[in-house]
Write a protein that holds these residues in place. Structure first.
Motif, PDB file in Angstrom:
ATOM      1  N   LEU A   6       1.065  -0.941  -0.120  1.00 35.13           N
ATOM      2  CA  LEU A   6      -0.055  -0.061  -0.059  1.00 35.13           C
ATOM      3  C   LEU A   6       0.650   1.296   0.143  1.00 35.13           C
ATOM      4  CD1 LEU A   6      -2.657  -0.758   2.419  1.00 35.13           C
ATOM      5  CD2 LEU A   6      -2.627  -1.362  -0.009  1.00 35.13           C
ATOM      6  N   LEU A 193      -9.875  -1.767   1.472  1.00 32.67           N
ATOM      7  CA  LEU A 193      -8.726  -2.734   0.143  1.00 32.67           C
ATOM      8  C   LEU A 193      -9.431  -2.718  -1.154  1.00 32.67           C
ATOM      9  CD1 LEU A 193      -7.142  -4.518   2.003  1.00 32.67           C
ATOM     10  CD2 LEU A 193      -5.818  -2.931   1.098  1.00 32.67           C
ATOM     11  N   LEU A 196     -10.357   0.622  -2.566  1.00 37.32           N
ATOM     12  CA  LEU A 196      -9.439   1.066  -3.631  1.00 37.32           C
ATOM     13  C   LEU A 196      -9.409   0.399  -4.853  1.00 37.32           C
ATOM     14  CD1 LEU A 196      -6.828   1.546  -0.942  1.00 37.32           C
ATOM     15  CD2 LEU A 196      -7.996   3.689  -1.799  1.00 37.32           C
ATOM     16  N   HIS A 197      -9.271  -0.782  -4.497  1.00 37.36           N
ATOM     17  CA  HIS A 197      -9.503  -1.472  -6.383  1.00 37.36           C
ATOM     18  C   HIS A 197     -10.147  -0.764  -6.485  1.00 37.36           C
ATOM     19  CE1 HIS A 197      -9.248  -5.388  -8.962  1.00 37.36           C
ATOM     20  NE2 HIS A 197     -10.374  -5.289  -8.964  1.00 37.36           N
ATOM     21  N   ARG A 200      -9.278   2.536  -8.238  1.00 36.69           N
ATOM     22  CA  ARG A 200      -7.691   2.402  -8.988  1.00 36.69           C
ATOM     23  C   ARG A 200      -8.340   1.459 -10.640  1.00 36.69           C
ATOM     24  NH1 ARG A 200      -5.401  -1.143  -6.031  1.00 36.69           N
ATOM     25  NH2 ARG A 200      -6.211  -3.162  -6.768  1.00 36.69           N
TER      26      ARG A 200
ATOM     27  N   ASN B 195      -3.568  -5.088  -5.023  1.00 31.84           N
ATOM     28  CA  ASN B 195      -3.319  -3.213  -4.804  1.00 31.84           C
ATOM     29  C   ASN B 195      -1.848  -2.914  -5.380  1.00 31.84           C
ATOM     30  OD1 ASN B 195      -3.742  -1.224  -4.321  1.00 31.84           O
ATOM     31  ND2 ASN B 195      -2.268  -1.035  -3.155  1.00 31.84           N
ATOM     32  N   ASP B 196      -0.733  -4.024  -5.833  1.00 32.76           N
ATOM     33  CA  ASP B 196       0.187  -3.575  -5.895  1.00 32.76           C
ATOM     34  C   ASP B 196       1.321  -4.862  -6.576  1.00 32.76           C
ATOM     35  OD1 ASP B 196       3.287  -3.445  -6.456  1.00 32.76           O
ATOM     36  OD2 ASP B 196       3.260  -4.709  -3.574  1.00 32.76           O
TER      37      ASP B 196
END
Lengths: 414, 414
Positions: A6, A193, A196-197, A200, B195-196
């Motif tokens: 993150l 999370l 946030l996905h 994106r 996320n990464d």
């Protein structure tokens, strides 16, 4: 050098006690920059909650020494703002504008007074992910109910299923507060999370509400479905399982230090049962009534009596060695000291202790996963109150020394 | 009605879940969370279905493999296929399925898929894919090969000494809390990894340990042990030494939890007036001394008798709803039946009607623990029957010839 998943995500939080701070803690463990905004005149009550390090006499305790606060807030940065002043609020608004996630678990109505409900936050940062954790939800007939995680164990049904066999419902979870330690902060972390996905991919933020009652009631899922389909209501079951027997904790001989020692074992498959009976040398467990699962369930108390006597006659180490050699699923019943001493957790680096200024760092537990090629865990101990005020405001808001002085004159920092 | 389909934040992600082990429930919990958030979760079972389909409690009627209530709960929202791992053709199907997944939840047993030829190391996974391995103790360390179940891993991670009062025998919560908190933490790890993208060399491993996930939610027990030797798991039952009107009390239709936190003195006069409406302790009305904690402690027995008499006259709902305007702290100790009728949950539309025509079931399914404003979460389909989506997935999405699927079915590959 491996990074944190993150990295680059900034979280600004207005949180206190347990559930809210733990969300920030777990995001920080994955590399998020977590900024906790604290009000010096009304500090997080967790800063005063024991345990404190034994070597600190009660009169020397400060807000920097609570084992609660210092474990729930590790890895974050603390910015002290007096939100009763315009200058302080302006700083908070600036931080929200520069953040990806805005997390709050204050008393309902508090952030509204500052104009920082979702619409207010979104006006500052169009794609903000805002997270709120009201007790039972922002509307509904009981929206005005006040309380905390300990009350949710009753309201959300957990307590009705927690207790020794044949006993009354009892508190559930560490210190009786499972909702604050697991259910609600884990669900909030998951939702953030996922949001946030989504952001994106779409560029869109959103408002996440975690009504803590809904989060806790969800833990009862299978029992709720059973009730819906059959009308059956399950209560306290001790260690019993509808699926397996034997399935219990058994007391062994006390340790050489006088502490009670127990083991837990569970037999689901007939093969495991034969292994268990073999480990005890056959005897009473060789009874053909016990050969298959329904028979074992039917005669569970008889089997428990045999196992209790066997465990009580030896040490925990002896019982575990015999059962492990036979392949029976079993484990020591661990307390806090046993967890600290556990070689398996140690091999995974479960507890980390980054140095803390002025006080011994508590053992900081990491969540139970490791991501290949990524770092995970607190990079720093918990912040002192307002420790990073100047650092964050200059770094995030670009304020110079003179501008900070001016805000200080206006009372922004309390 | 809006024509737009409401989608979850993980819409478009393909998840493949494999179970079959003694801890499959932890993988199922993770898969359910991802399905609830909109991911397309496919449960890949062995032909005939996984052993968890036999887990009690069972519905009284229906096909043998379609009656397990825990299975119906944990796999709602997912699709289901079957394939025989270890056979060339089964591995071809599984390989195609797994290689196309964004996320694999592998709760099949440590090393089992590798041994059968469909492990992480042999598959060409998508770039940025995540492979979550869920095992009892994690993939490395001295206990890595040891078996475990919800009960034994709860013991290993501290949970059996986190419930209830000091002096109680160790016991678990009356459901599979180890699996629940593991499923949640696995989801945190998976979504963090997502996320990464990482180094981009095959599927990225997320190594999840059930015992460590339990220890993580019992973190305060280790803090207490290390800081001052205090037990932060359990606490003593205060009994006669505790404050009056604080704890678990019988009421007209169950139990009510009172207090367990500071009830401000200003709320006592109203509470006394409330009791007086039933003719209880009428002489206390207007007597300001009862607002003083020390005074109530000094007259503990009288307060206890009065509140017990009062609670016995009222239902849980009356006490809870009556408390809200009075600022008092009374909470129903709800069972599954109470939650099924909870006025707040109903007003919020938490339960979702789910239709399962193949099993001839209609029921209320528990809602998600979060409300996401832009991407509503929730389960919209019942658990899959054995192989229900074989044709849809293998033929419709992976392009395998229908005739060949029929042959594979005839030979027991699917």
């Amino acid at each position: 050098m491996a990074g944190y998943p993150l990295q680059g995500v900034r979280v600004v939080e207005l949180t206190w006690f347990i559930a809210g701070p733990l969300v920030g803690r777990w995001l920080a463990d994955q590399g998020a920059d977590v900024v906790k905004v604290e009000t010096p005149t009304r500090v997080d009550p967790a800063r005063g909650v024991p345990p404190f390090p034994a070597e600190v006499p009660p009169e020397a305790r400060t807000v920097e020494m609570s084992g609660w606060f210092n474990s729930y807030n590790a890895g974050g940065r603390s910015v002290a703002l007096d939100l009763a002043t315009d200058a302080g609020l302006e700083m908070l608004r600036g931080l929200i504008a520069e953040s990806d996630v805005f997390l709050e678990n204050f008393t309902p109505g508090t952030v509204e007074r500052w104009g920082l409900d979702y619409d207010g936050a979104r006006a500052l940062r169009g794609d903000i992910v805002m997270v709120r954790m009201p007790l039972v939800g922002s509307e509904g007939p009981r929206a005005g109910l006040a309380g905390g995680g300990n009350h949710l164990t009753a309201l959300g049904g957990l307590m009705s299923r927690s207790g020794p066999l044949g006993g009354d419902p009892s508190p559930v979870g560490p210190r009786g507060i499972m909702p604050d330690h697991a259910t609600n902060p884990l669900n909030a972390t998951i939702a953030i999370l996922a949001a946030l996905h989504h952001r994106r991919r779409t560029g869109r933020g959103q408002l996440i509400e975690i009504p803590q009652l809904e989060s806790v009631a969800g833990v009862l899922g299978p029992a709720l479905l059973e009730h819906a389909l059959t009308g059956v209501v399950r209560g306290v079951e001790g260690n019993r399982s509808p699926a397996a027997a034997p399935h219990n904790a058994y007391r062994c001989r006390d340790g050489s230090d006088g502490r009670e020692r127990w083991i837990a074992l569970a037999v689901h498959a007939d093969e495991e049962w034969r292994a268990l009976a073999g480990a005890l040398g056959g005897g009473a467990l060789g009874d053909p009534r016990f050969a298959e699962a329904p028979g074992r369930k039917l005669h569970e108390e008889e089997i428990d009596a045999v196992l209790s006597a066997w465990c009580r006659s030896g040490t925990q180490e002896e019982a575990l060695a015999a059962l492990r050699a036979a392949g029976v699923p079993c484990a020591p019943v661990r307390d806090g000291q046993d967890l600290l001493d556990d070689a398996q957790l140690a091999s995974r680096g479960h507890y980390v202790r980054p140095p803390h200024r002025g006080v011994r760092t508590p053992p900081l537990a990491r969540l139970g996963f490791r991501i290949e090629g990524a770092r995970h865990g607190p990079r720093a101990s918990a912040p002192h109150l307002g420790e990073h005020t100047a650092e964050v405001l200059s770094e995030v808001l670009g304020l110079g020394a003179e501008e900070l002085d001016e805000r200080a004159r206006l009372g922004a920092f309390g | 009605m809006s024509a737009a389909r409401a989608t979850g934040p993980l819409d478009g992600l393909r998840v493949v879940e494999l179970g079959g082990s003694a801890i499959a429930g932890a993988g199922a919990a993770c898969g359910r969370i991802l399905a609830e958030l909109g991911a397309d979760v496919i449960l890949a079972e062995r032909p005939g279905g996984d052993p968890d389909r036999a887990r009690p409690p069972l519905l009284a009627r229906g096909e043998a493999r379609e009656r397990s209530i825990p299975f119906l709960y944990e796999h709602a929202g997912k699709r289901g296929v079957t394939a025989r791992a270890g056979s060339d053709e089964g591995n071809e199907l599984l390989g195609a399925l797994l290689s196309g997944a964004d996320i694999v939840i592998d709760a099949a047993g440590r090393g089992r898929l590798e041994g059968l030829g469909v492990g992480r190391s042999v598959l060409q996974a998508r770039d940025g894919a995540v492979w979550a391995s869920i095992t009892p103790h994690g993939l490395s360390g001295p206990d890595a090969a040891r078996p475990g179940t919800d009960l034994t891993l709860s013991a290993a991670g501290g949970l059996l000494l986190a419930m209830g009062w000091s002096g109680d025998p160790p016991y678990r919560w009356g459901g599979e809390l180890a699996f629940i908190v593991t499923g949640q933490q696995a989801a945190v790890g998976v979504l963090g990894a997502l996320n990464d993208p990482g180094p981009g060399d095959g599927a990225r491993l997320v190594d999840v340990s059930v015992a460590e996930c339990v220890a993580a939610v019992c973190a305060q027990m280790a803090v207490g042990a290390e800081y001052d030797g205090s037990d932060q798991g359990r606490r003593p039952d205060p009994g006669e030494a505790g404050p009056p009107a604080d704890g678990i009390y019988p009421c007209a239709d169950g139990h009510v939890v009172a207090g367990w936190g500071p009830v401000p003195a200003r709320h006592w006069p109203e509470f006394i007036e409330w009791m007086a409406q039933d003719g209880i302790a009428t002489e206390w009305v207007g007597d300001e001394r009862w607002g003083d904690f020390a005074f109530r402690m000094a007259h503990r027995g009288e307060v206890e008798r009065a509140v017990r008499a009062f609670f016995a006259l009222h239902t849980m709902d009356e006490l809870c709803d009556g408390s809200i305007p009075r600022g008092f702290m009374l909470y129903p100790l709800q069972t599954a039946a109470g939650i099924a009728g909870d006025p707040q949950l109903h007003a919020r539309g938490w339960f979702r009607p789910l239709s399962d025509p193949e099993r001839a079931l209609e029921f209320d399914y528990p809602g998600p623990p979060y409300r996401l404003s832009d991407t509503p979460a929730g389960v919209t389909r019942a658990a899959p029957r054995v192989g229900e989506h074989n044709v849809e997935v293998y033929a419709g999405e992976l392009g395998i010839d229908r005739g060949r699927l029929e042959q594979l079915a005839a030979r027991g590959i699917i």
